[in-house]
Design a protein around this motif. Structure first.
Motif, PDB file in Angstrom:
ATOM      1  N   HIS A  12      -3.323  -8.180 -74.809  1.00  0.00           N
ATOM      2  CA  HIS A  12      -4.380  -8.152 -73.816  1.00  0.00           C
ATOM      3  C   HIS A  12      -3.917  -9.179 -72.800  1.00  0.00           C
ATOM      4  N   ARG A  77      -4.721 -16.096 -77.625  1.00  0.00           N
ATOM      5  CA  ARG A  77      -5.635 -15.229 -76.881  1.00  0.00           C
ATOM      6  C   ARG A  77      -6.678 -14.709 -77.862  1.00  0.00           C
ATOM      7  N   GLN A  79      -9.611 -12.133 -78.353  1.00  0.00           N
ATOM      8  CA  GLN A  79     -10.194 -10.918 -77.793  1.00  0.00           C
ATOM      9  C   GLN A  79     -11.688 -10.845 -78.110  1.00  0.00           C
ATOM     10  N   ASP A  80     -12.341  -9.872 -77.491  1.00  0.00           N
ATOM     11  CA  ASP A  80     -13.762  -9.606 -77.746  1.00  0.00           C
ATOM     12  C   ASP A  80     -13.965  -9.398 -79.243  1.00  0.00           C
ATOM     13  N   ILE A 108      -6.459 -18.387 -73.962  1.00  0.00           N
ATOM     14  CA  ILE A 108      -7.256 -17.478 -73.155  1.00  0.00           C
ATOM     15  C   ILE A 108      -8.351 -16.902 -74.052  1.00  0.00           C
ATOM     16  N   GLU A 110     -11.190 -14.171 -74.032  1.00  0.00           N
ATOM     17  CA  GLU A 110     -11.732 -13.027 -73.318  1.00  0.00           C
ATOM     18  C   GLU A 110     -13.232 -12.919 -73.578  1.00  0.00           C
ATOM     19  N   SER A 111     -13.902 -12.158 -72.742  1.00  0.00           N
ATOM     20  CA  SER A 111     -15.338 -11.976 -72.889  1.00  0.00           C
ATOM     21  C   SER A 111     -15.662 -11.472 -74.296  1.00  0.00           C
ATOM     22  N   GLY A 161     -15.828 -17.015 -73.305  1.00  0.00           N
ATOM     23  CA  GLY A 161     -15.042 -16.530 -72.186  1.00  0.00           C
ATOM     24  C   GLY A 161     -15.889 -15.802 -71.171  1.00  0.00           C
ATOM     25  N   GLU A 162     -15.256 -15.317 -70.132  1.00  0.00           N
ATOM     26  CA  GLU A 162     -13.817 -15.133 -70.012  1.00  0.00           C
ATOM     27  C   GLU A 162     -13.224 -16.324 -69.272  1.00  0.00           C
ATOM     28  N   SER A 172      -7.265 -20.549 -63.604  1.00  0.00           N
ATOM     29  CA  SER A 172      -7.448 -19.127 -63.297  1.00  0.00           C
ATOM     30  C   SER A 172      -6.137 -18.464 -62.917  1.00  0.00           C
ATOM     31  N   LEU A 175      -4.809 -15.806 -65.061  1.00  0.00           N
ATOM     32  CA  LEU A 175      -5.416 -14.491 -64.930  1.00  0.00           C
ATOM     33  C   LEU A 175      -5.527 -14.153 -63.435  1.00  0.00           C
ATOM     34  N   ASN A 178      -9.091 -10.804 -62.629  1.00  0.00           N
ATOM     35  CA  ASN A 178     -10.122 -10.862 -63.658  1.00  0.00           C
ATOM     36  C   ASN A 178     -10.539  -9.425 -63.961  1.00  0.00           C
TER      37      ASN A 178
END
Length: 358
Positions: A12, A77, A79-80, A108, A110-111, A161-162, A172, A175, A178
C-alpha cells in the motif's frame, strides 16, 4: 507495455525512492483476526523475518505486539484494520538502522490503522527520537499534522491515520498524493476503476496497471492529476480487455520530481458459474464429459472426480491449455454412482455433481 514484477501481497503506497527496500507483508496465516509478536513475525513473501530496510505492512486483522525494548531496522505501514500495540508497561520500539539521526526510517498509518500504548513508558522512536508515547504529556491531535510537533499520544484512542511520520514528525512528503480510496467494479464486460484524492502536492500523473496473476503488471492507461492541493478530486478509468477470473489493478503514482509510489492492489473477479458447463451430468458413458469454459490461455487445467465421501477416484492435469472446450475421458471405467467434478485452473475453480448411470 511497461511490465513490472511485483508480488501479490505488495505495497500500500511503496516508498519507491528507498530503492533497496522490499515489502514484508504480515497477515494472519490461520484466520483473521490474529495477534503476532514483533520478534516472531515473518514476511509472507519470504517466510523469514524482515530484512534491513524492508517496509513491514501490517494488514487488516493483524495486531503486532511489541514486547520489551526493541530496535527494528525497517519501516512500518499499518493498513486499515491493522494494529501495532504496546501491551506491557515498558514496551518500546525504535525504527533505526543504527545511525540514529538521519537514518531514514518512517511509519505510515493508513486510515483505519492504529498504534496504541497506555503506559508512559511505552515509546515509538524513529532514528532514536521519541515520536509517540503513552501516559500523557503528549500531543493528542489525531491524526497529527505537520503543524503538530511530536511527542504524539499512544494512549486513549491511540495514534491513528492517515498520517506519515519520520524522525522529525509528520512528513506529508512520504505521501505525495493522499489517496482516499481505490476500488473497482465489474460492469458487464468491463471493469470500472474509481479512486479519490484529498490532496495532490507536487503530483504529476497516475499509471493504471493490470495483472492477470497478481505478479506481473502491465500499464493499461495514464491519467493526469488535477493539481488540487487542498480539495477532493475523483477519477474514473474503464478497462475493456479483462480476462476470465481474477483481474488485479494498481495505481503507480508519479510525482513531478519522478519519485514513484503505489496504491494498494485490488482484485476484480470476472467469473461466475454460468460461464462453465459440464455435460452430460446424467452420464451414460462411464464418466466421459465435455467442458465449456471461458476462452483463455490457461497455464493449467486440472479435472478431478471424487466420490460422495470426497475420495479422489480420477484426476487429470493439462498444462498450457489455450481454448474453451475440453473432453475428458477417464482411463478407467467408473461404476454407476454419484460423483463430484472439480475443474481447477489458474483463473477459477468450478464444482458440479455428476451422476453415472447404467
Amino acid at each position: 507495455m511497461n511490465r513490472l514484477r511485483l508480488s501479490l501481497f505488495v505495497l500500500h503506497f511503496i516508498i519507491a525512492h528507498i530503492s533497496l527496500a522490499q515489502t514484508c507483508t504480515i497477515s494472519c496465516s490461520g484466520g483473521s483476526p490474529c495477534t503476532i509478536g514483533l520478534a516472531t513475525m515473518t514476511c509472507d513473501e519470504t517466510g523469514s523475518a524482515p530484512a534491513s530496510g524492508d517496509e513491514v505492512i501490517i494488514t487488516d486483522g493483524v495486531t503486532i505486539e511489541v514486547s520489551g525494548n526493541n530496535t527494528l531496522d525497517a519501516n512500518i505501514r499499518i493498513q486499515d484494520g491493522g494494529h501495532l500495540d504496546f501491551p506491557g508497561s515498558s514496551d518500546k520500539i525504535d525504527l533505526n538502522d543504527g545511525t540514529d539521526s538521519g537514518c531514514g526510517r518512517y511509519i505510515i498509518i493508513e486510515s483505519g490503522g492504529v498504534v496504541t500504548g497506555s503506559s508512559g513508558s511505552n515509546q515509538l522512536r524513529i532514528c532514536g527520537t521519541i515520536i509517540a508515547k503513552g501516559g500523557g504529556a503528549c500531543n493528542d491531535t489525531d491524526p497529527p499534522t505537520e503543524a503538530d510537533a511530536p511527542v504524539y499520544c499512544l494512549n486513549g484512542d491511540g495514534l491513528g491515520g492517515e498520517v506519515a511520520i519520520d524522525e522529525d514528525g509528520v512528513n506529508s512528503g512520504l505521501l505525495p498524493v493522499n489517496l482516499v480510496f481505490f476500488r473497482g467494479q465489474l460492469k458487464g464486460d468491463i471493469v470500472e476503476l474509481n479512486w479519490r484524492t484529498s490532496s495532490e502536492t507536487n503530483f504529476d500523473y497516475f499509471k493504471v496497471l493490470h495483472s492477470a496473476d497478481g505478479s506481473t503488471f502491465s500499464e493499461i492507461g495514464k491519467v493526469y492529476g488535477k493539481g488540487a492541493e487542498e480539495s477532493v478530486s475523483n477519477y474514473i478509468f474503464e478497462h475493456n480487455k479483462i480476462v476470465p477470473g481474477n483481474n488485479y489493478y494498481m495505481l503507480e503514482i508519479i510525482d513531478k520530481d519522478s519519485s514513484t509510489t503505489y496504491s494498494s492492489i485490488i482484485n476484480i473477479n470476472n467469473f461466475n458459474e454460468n460461464q462453465v458447463e459440464v455435460f452430460p451430468s446424467l452420464n451414460l458413458s462411464q464418466g466421459e464429459i465435455n467442458i465449456i469454459m471461458p476462452a483463455y490461455n490457461y497455464s493449467y487445467v486440472r479435472v478431478t472426480y471424487s466420490d460422495i465421501r470426497g475420495v479422489k477416484v480420477y484426476s487429470t492435469l493439462i498444462k498450457n491449455y489455450d481454448g474453451n472446450y475440453l473432453k475428458v475421458s477417464p482411463n478407467k471405467i467408473l461404476p454407476p454412482a454419484l460423483y463430484f467434478i472439480e475443474i481447477n485452473t489458474d483463473r477459477f475453480i468450478y464444482r458440479q455433481k455428476l451422476e453415472i448411470v447404467e
